[in-house]
Design a protein around this motif. Sequence first.
Motif, mmCIF file in Angstrom:
data_model
loop_
_atom_site.group_PDB
_atom_site.id
_atom_site.type_symbol
_atom_site.label_atom_id
_atom_site.label_comp_id
_atom_site.label_asym_id
_atom_site.label_seq_id
_atom_site.Cartn_x
_atom_site.Cartn_y
_atom_site.Cartn_z
ATOM 1 N N ALA A 82 0.440 -0.910 0.121
ATOM 2 C CA ALA A 82 0.054 -0.011 -0.142
ATOM 3 C C ALA A 82 0.954 0.911 -0.365
ATOM 4 N N LEU A 83 2.264 0.958 0.136
ATOM 5 C CA LEU A 83 2.978 2.181 0.628
ATOM 6 C C LEU A 83 3.628 1.974 -1.095
ATOM 7 N N ILE A 112 -0.522 3.744 7.324
ATOM 8 C CA ILE A 112 -1.705 2.705 6.228
ATOM 9 C C ILE A 112 -3.225 2.392 6.723
ATOM 10 N N GLY A 113 -3.673 3.059 8.125
ATOM 11 C CA GLY A 113 -4.105 3.244 8.788
ATOM 12 C C GLY A 113 -5.543 2.842 8.309
ATOM 13 N N ASP A 114 -5.553 3.274 7.585
ATOM 14 C CA ASP A 114 -6.881 3.054 6.856
ATOM 15 C C ASP A 114 -6.982 1.896 5.623
ATOM 16 N N VAL A 115 -6.105 0.931 5.396
ATOM 17 C CA VAL A 115 -5.650 0.219 4.222
ATOM 18 C C VAL A 115 -6.628 -0.957 5.015
ATOM 19 N N PRO A 116 -7.919 -0.899 4.401
ATOM 20 C CA PRO A 116 -8.927 -2.582 4.387
ATOM 21 C C PRO A 116 -7.207 -3.806 5.029
ATOM 22 N N ASP A 117 -7.539 -4.450 5.562
ATOM 23 C CA ASP A 117 -6.911 -5.855 6.048
ATOM 24 C C ASP A 117 -6.796 -6.705 4.569
ATOM 25 N N HIS A 119 -5.815 -5.734 1.732
ATOM 26 C CA HIS A 119 -4.741 -4.951 0.666
ATOM 27 C C HIS A 119 -3.469 -4.439 1.670
ATOM 28 N N ARG A 120 -3.475 -5.434 3.353
ATOM 29 C CA ARG A 120 -2.383 -4.140 3.605
ATOM 30 C C ARG A 120 -1.162 -5.608 3.596
ATOM 31 N N GLY A 121 -0.595 -6.432 2.207
ATOM 32 C CA GLY A 121 0.901 -7.260 2.218
ATOM 33 C C GLY A 121 1.685 -6.448 1.703
ATOM 34 N N GLY A 122 2.938 -7.361 2.228
ATOM 35 C CA GLY A 122 3.950 -7.257 1.817
ATOM 36 C C GLY A 122 4.666 -7.940 2.455
ATOM 37 N N GLY A 123 6.100 -7.341 2.370
ATOM 38 C CA GLY A 123 7.195 -8.466 2.408
ATOM 39 C C GLY A 123 8.510 -7.851 2.730
ATOM 40 N N PHE A 124 9.456 -8.263 3.627
ATOM 41 C CA PHE A 124 10.546 -8.183 4.470
ATOM 42 C C PHE A 124 12.039 -8.488 2.912
ATOM 43 N N ARG A 150 -2.294 -4.490 12.135
ATOM 44 C CA ARG A 150 -3.132 -2.292 13.497
ATOM 45 C C ARG A 150 -2.208 -2.810 14.364
ATOM 46 N N THR A 151 -2.092 -3.689 15.497
ATOM 47 C CA THR A 151 -1.431 -3.352 16.715
ATOM 48 C C THR A 151 0.192 -4.486 16.864
ATOM 49 N N PRO A 152 0.863 -4.056 17.384
ATOM 50 C CA PRO A 152 2.655 -4.459 17.790
ATOM 51 C C PRO A 152 2.710 -5.636 18.382
ATOM 52 N N ARG A 153 2.925 -6.510 18.412
ATOM 53 C CA ARG A 153 2.824 -7.645 19.515
ATOM 54 C C ARG A 153 4.040 -8.768 18.927
ATOM 55 N N GLY A 154 4.594 -8.611 20.290
ATOM 56 C CA GLY A 154 5.959 -9.467 20.226
ATOM 57 C C GLY A 154 6.793 -9.145 20.500
#
Length: 203
Positions: A82-83, A112-117, A119-124, A150-154
């Motif tokens: 999305a970016l 990307i707060g308003d990007v729906p689930d 469309h939140r793909g990406g990769g390292f 949407r919320t950091p975990r780990g």
Amino acid sequence: MTTRLLLASRNAKKLVELRRILAATSAGEQVELIGLDDVAEYPEVPESGLTFAENALIKAREGAQQTGLPTVADDSGLAVDALNGMPGVFSARWSGRHGDDEANLQLVLDQIGDVPDEHRGGGFVCAAALVWPDGREQVVEARMLGRIIRTPRGRNGFGYDPIFVPEGYQQTSAELSADAKDAISHRGKAFRGLADLIAAELH
Ligand SMILES: O=P(O)(O)OP(=O)(O)OP(=O)(O)OC[C@H]1O[C@@H](n2cnc3c(O)ncnc32)[C@H](O)[C@@H]1O
Ligand SMILES: [Mg+2]
């Protein structure tokens, strides 16, 4: 007889991963992995490349030239669909402060707060570069695909791990164990590929 191999990174958490990954490969027995703290200090080189491969080569070439040792370097980052693939090579300083992982990941979440689930793909992406003292160069690139939550975990890993869930997983890459992340990560895949080239050269 082992060969000293310089890991040219100033990111302590990345260095831990690189040492662990390379030590677990066939090259692990053939090389003595040393870091920048083990060689005479030289100035950090600007990562002026526009691709991960270019920047990895910039870092590895500098290490080989400054020390005369075979040198590996990693340039890596998070590419968010999305970016349009950003932060990409700007991942380490996306917030404007180099290495501020919390600020970097929070800015991506805000962007990307308003990007729906869906469309939140990406990769390292990781480009692993190896430069030999005689100037020969090799680069191996690898990716780890997934999505940005949407919320950091780990708390494991580093950088954007807390907001990244690899494909086929529920946990973020910051919730995975070190071995579990190494097995699927962009860095693990890229450096296992490079290790095969190192082992072939040093066998
Ligand atoms: O250039 P060196 O000295 O190796 O250290 P660095 O931290 O500047 O490293 P990069 O230029 O390759 O930028 C990598 C950034 O991309 C992100 N990154 C790379 N690999 C990652 C991973 O496995 N998990 C989470 N974030 C990662 C993280 O924000 C890093 O700061
Ligand atoms: Mg860097």
